[in-house]
Design an enzyme around this catalytic site. Sequence first.
Site, PDB file in Angstrom:
ATOM      1  N   ALA A  33      41.765  46.120  39.734  1.00 37.38           N
ATOM      2  CA  ALA A  33      41.101  45.593  40.847  1.00 37.38           C
ATOM      3  C   ALA A  33      41.124  46.347  42.143  1.00 37.38           C
ATOM      4  O   ALA A  33      40.405  46.256  42.968  1.00 37.38           O
ATOM      5  CB  ALA A  33      41.836  44.349  41.234  1.00 37.38           C
ATOM      6  N   PHE A  44      44.284  41.100  43.182  1.00 36.46           N
ATOM      7  CA  PHE A  44      44.989  39.857  43.112  1.00 36.46           C
ATOM      8  C   PHE A  44      46.374  39.766  43.604  1.00 36.46           C
ATOM      9  O   PHE A  44      46.749  38.962  43.960  1.00 36.46           O
ATOM     10  CB  PHE A  44      45.051  39.936  41.341  1.00 36.46           C
ATOM     11  CG  PHE A  44      43.679  39.645  40.838  1.00 36.46           C
ATOM     12  CD1 PHE A  44      42.921  40.836  40.309  1.00 36.46           C
ATOM     13  CD2 PHE A  44      42.979  38.358  40.816  1.00 36.46           C
ATOM     14  CE1 PHE A  44      41.652  40.549  39.811  1.00 36.46           C
ATOM     15  CE2 PHE A  44      41.480  38.370  40.357  1.00 36.46           C
ATOM     16  CZ  PHE A  44      41.101  39.425  39.817  1.00 36.46           C
ATOM     17  N   ARG A  45      47.133  41.060  43.504  1.00 34.24           N
ATOM     18  CA  ARG A  45      48.543  40.909  43.753  1.00 34.24           C
ATOM     19  C   ARG A  45      49.023  41.974  44.850  1.00 34.24           C
ATOM     20  O   ARG A  45      49.956  42.080  45.222  1.00 34.24           O
ATOM     21  CB  ARG A  45      49.281  41.474  42.456  1.00 34.24           C
ATOM     22  CG  ARG A  45      49.190  40.514  41.673  1.00 34.24           C
ATOM     23  CD  ARG A  45      49.705  40.671  39.879  1.00 34.24           C
ATOM     24  NE  ARG A  45      49.375  39.901  39.145  1.00 34.24           N
ATOM     25  CZ  ARG A  45      48.254  39.686  38.546  1.00 34.24           C
ATOM     26  NH1 ARG A  45      47.311  40.902  38.731  1.00 34.24           N
ATOM     27  NH2 ARG A  45      47.829  38.714  37.567  1.00 34.24           N
ATOM     28  N   GLN A 110      39.832  46.485  33.673  1.00 40.96           N
ATOM     29  CA  GLN A 110      40.335  45.048  33.790  1.00 40.96           C
ATOM     30  C   GLN A 110      39.330  44.423  34.714  1.00 40.96           C
ATOM     31  O   GLN A 110      39.400  43.168  34.654  1.00 40.96           O
ATOM     32  CB  GLN A 110      41.531  44.882  34.395  1.00 40.96           C
ATOM     33  CG  GLN A 110      42.584  45.634  33.524  1.00 40.96           C
ATOM     34  CD  GLN A 110      44.109  45.756  33.909  1.00 40.96           C
ATOM     35  OE1 GLN A 110      44.831  44.856  33.932  1.00 40.96           O
ATOM     36  NE2 GLN A 110      44.271  46.900  34.782  1.00 40.96           N
ATOM     37  N   VAL A 112      36.061  42.594  36.375  1.00 37.44           N
ATOM     38  CA  VAL A 112      34.933  41.704  35.775  1.00 37.44           C
ATOM     39  C   VAL A 112      33.570  41.935  36.701  1.00 37.44           C
ATOM     40  O   VAL A 112      32.764  41.166  36.476  1.00 37.44           O
ATOM     41  CB  VAL A 112      35.325  40.212  35.757  1.00 37.44           C
ATOM     42  CG1 VAL A 112      36.439  40.154  34.657  1.00 37.44           C
ATOM     43  CG2 VAL A 112      35.765  39.734  36.903  1.00 37.44           C
ATOM     44  N   HIS A 128      38.224  42.357  30.293  1.00 45.40           N
ATOM     45  CA  HIS A 128      38.361  40.991  30.807  1.00 45.40           C
ATOM     46  C   HIS A 128      37.018  40.402  30.990  1.00 45.40           C
ATOM     47  O   HIS A 128      36.880  39.427  31.563  1.00 45.40           O
ATOM     48  CB  HIS A 128      39.067  40.972  32.121  1.00 45.40           C
ATOM     49  CG  HIS A 128      40.787  41.498  31.768  1.00 45.40           C
ATOM     50  ND1 HIS A 128      41.493  41.476  32.934  1.00 45.40           N
ATOM     51  CD2 HIS A 128      41.466  41.504  30.685  1.00 45.40           C
ATOM     52  CE1 HIS A 128      42.848  41.694  32.497  1.00 45.40           C
ATOM     53  NE2 HIS A 128      42.551  41.834  30.961  1.00 45.40           N
ATOM     54  N   CYS A 157      23.981  23.517  22.642  1.00 44.46           N
ATOM     55  CA  CYS A 157      25.003  22.569  22.009  1.00 44.46           C
ATOM     56  C   CYS A 157      25.492  21.391  22.790  1.00 44.46           C
ATOM     57  O   CYS A 157      26.500  20.637  22.512  1.00 44.46           O
ATOM     58  CB  CYS A 157      26.034  23.346  21.424  1.00 44.46           C
ATOM     59  SG  CYS A 157      27.381  23.671  22.437  1.00 44.46           S
ATOM     60  N   SER A 196      48.139  46.867  39.265  1.00 44.09           N
ATOM     61  CA  SER A 196      49.657  46.747  39.345  1.00 44.09           C
ATOM     62  C   SER A 196      50.294  46.900  37.757  1.00 44.09           C
ATOM     63  O   SER A 196      51.302  46.857  37.702  1.00 44.09           O
ATOM     64  CB  SER A 196      49.994  45.234  39.740  1.00 44.09           C
ATOM     65  OG  SER A 196      49.300  44.373  38.906  1.00 44.09           O
ATOM     66  N   ASN A 217      46.799  55.099  42.977  1.00 45.00           N
ATOM     67  CA  ASN A 217      47.184  53.620  43.350  1.00 45.00           C
ATOM     68  C   ASN A 217      47.668  53.745  44.920  1.00 45.00           C
ATOM     69  O   ASN A 217      48.247  54.870  45.306  1.00 45.00           O
ATOM     70  CB  ASN A 217      48.347  53.122  42.670  1.00 45.00           C
ATOM     71  CG  ASN A 217      48.069  51.643  42.528  1.00 45.00           C
ATOM     72  OD1 ASN A 217      46.915  50.921  42.319  1.00 45.00           O
ATOM     73  ND2 ASN A 217      49.198  51.016  42.936  1.00 45.00           N
TER      74      ASN A 217
HETATM   75  N1  APR Z   1      43.230  52.020  46.064  1.00 40.81           N
HETATM   76  C1  APR Z   1      44.101  52.352  45.330  1.00 40.81           C
HETATM   77  N2  APR Z   1      44.922  51.139  44.846  1.00 40.81           N
HETATM   78  C2  APR Z   1      44.686  50.085  45.534  1.00 40.81           C
HETATM   79  C3  APR Z   1      43.568  49.764  46.511  1.00 40.81           C
HETATM   80  C4  APR Z   1      42.777  50.908  46.797  1.00 40.81           C
HETATM   81  N3  APR Z   1      41.925  50.753  47.613  1.00 40.81           N
HETATM   82  N4  APR Z   1      43.565  48.623  46.759  1.00 40.81           N
HETATM   83  C5  APR Z   1      44.491  47.695  46.031  1.00 40.81           C
HETATM   84  N5  APR Z   1      45.078  48.776  45.164  1.00 40.81           N
HETATM   85  C6  APR Z   1      46.495  48.569  44.079  1.00 40.81           C
HETATM   86  C7  APR Z   1      47.234  47.423  44.764  1.00 40.81           C
HETATM   87  O1  APR Z   1      48.142  47.833  45.511  1.00 40.81           O
HETATM   88  C8  APR Z   1      47.832  46.969  43.429  1.00 40.81           C
HETATM   89  O2  APR Z   1      48.908  47.953  42.950  1.00 40.81           O
HETATM   90  O3  APR Z   1      45.735  48.108  43.021  1.00 40.81           O
HETATM   91  C9  APR Z   1      46.684  47.225  42.555  1.00 40.81           C
HETATM   92  C10 APR Z   1      45.868  45.979  41.800  1.00 40.81           C
HETATM   93  O4  APR Z   1      46.714  45.085  41.368  1.00 40.81           O
HETATM   94  P1  APR Z   1      46.374  43.655  40.916  1.00 40.81           P
HETATM   95  O5  APR Z   1      45.931  43.140  42.147  1.00 40.81           O
HETATM   96  O6  APR Z   1      47.377  43.093  40.064  1.00 40.81           O
HETATM   97  O7  APR Z   1      45.137  43.952  40.002  1.00 40.81           O
HETATM   98  P2  APR Z   1      44.969  44.133  38.567  1.00 40.81           P
HETATM   99  O8  APR Z   1      46.156  45.083  38.007  1.00 40.81           O
HETATM  100  O9  APR Z   1      43.516  44.567  38.109  1.00 40.81           O
HETATM  101  O10 APR Z   1      45.216  42.671  37.745  1.00 40.81           O
HETATM  102  C11 APR Z   1      44.979  42.722  36.390  1.00 40.81           C
HETATM  103  O11 APR Z   1      45.219  40.314  36.404  1.00 40.81           O
HETATM  104  O12 APR Z   1      44.498  38.247  37.701  1.00 40.81           O
HETATM  105  C12 APR Z   1      44.546  38.795  36.526  1.00 40.81           C
HETATM  106  O13 APR Z   1      42.263  39.268  35.350  1.00 40.81           O
HETATM  107  C13 APR Z   1      43.065  39.696  36.479  1.00 40.81           C
HETATM  108  O14 APR Z   1      41.985  41.811  35.690  1.00 40.81           O
HETATM  109  C14 APR Z   1      42.898  41.075  36.750  1.00 40.81           C
HETATM  110  C15 APR Z   1      44.306  41.406  35.838  1.00 40.81           C
END
Ligand code: APR
Length: 246
Positions: A33, A44-45, A110, A112, A128, A157, A196, A217
């Site tokens: 994300a 998300f996190r 991951q 969508v 995903h 259906c 994450s 990241n």
């Molecule tokens: N540049 C670099 N890193 C970033 C940026 C950015 N602009 N913005 C956010 N981040 C980092 C955040 O600090 C975090 O470590 O990207 C990471 C995003 O982590 P999550 O929010 O957990 O997303 P993700 O790892 O893709 O989640 C996996 O969880 O909820 C489910 O299906 C959903 O596909 C998702 C899966």
Amino acid sequence: MKKLFQGEEIVHGAKILGDMMKKSASTVVLTGAGMDTESNIPDFRGKNGLWRNMNPMLVASIDNFYNNYDEFHDYYTTRIKRLEDVKPHEGHYILADFEKRGIIKSIATQNVSGLHHMAGSNSVYELHGNIKRAVCNSCRREASLDDFLNKQKCQHCGDLLRPAVVLFGEALPRDMWSLAEKDIKNCDLLIVIGTSLEVYPVNQFPRMARGRIALINNEDLSYGREFDIKLIGRAKEVLQELSRNV
Ligand code: APR
């Protein structure tokens, strides 16, 4: 050798990662994300993440689909509407250019949102699913997104419709998983961008990579396997720097 680069050091770190990419016969990218937040899609996190004030396991789960379709439908309607005028950012286009130039082999994502495809990447494994497509929950036939948004039933259906995404409690699409697994197991370099690495089973990929692993990241991550290099910064700006070195 220094492994973590941030702030001004990103310029130097991008040179090192660029060299690793030039020496790699097969480079694969894994995105989360954090790759989309600079296209105004919340992660998300992260600090302003979607899951900060709700539990994904409850809302975006197959149980919630069955037990509380209205809440499930509201949640995904909000997410789909939020995507209506979202566009790829320069980082997506840089990755698409890397594919065109044969610098990267594929992207396992991951996300969508479909932004990698919109930016012109072809070899994209949507692990995903894709929120812009709707399917029937039983017969899995494609349905129009409008039919889902208007709470129509499946025309074949009669069952309920849902976005074509993997819900918590469901398995990942087998075909996408095996394509990504094959590329990652055989790559010389896996570049992990904006995730994450908290969600199983995609978080197993970096430890399955045969070659070296790199992290891009905006926050440092501790992960079961040591990254060979970490560029801590925003995906778009790090990719812009990287594109000057390959
Ligand atoms: N540049 C670099 N890193 C970033 C940026 C950015 N602009 N913005 C956010 N981040 C980092 C955040 O600090 C975090 O470590 O990207 C990471 C995003 O982590 P999550 O929010 O957990 O997303 P993700 O790892 O893709 O989640 C996996 O969880 O909820 C489910 O299906 C959903 O596909 C998702 C899966």
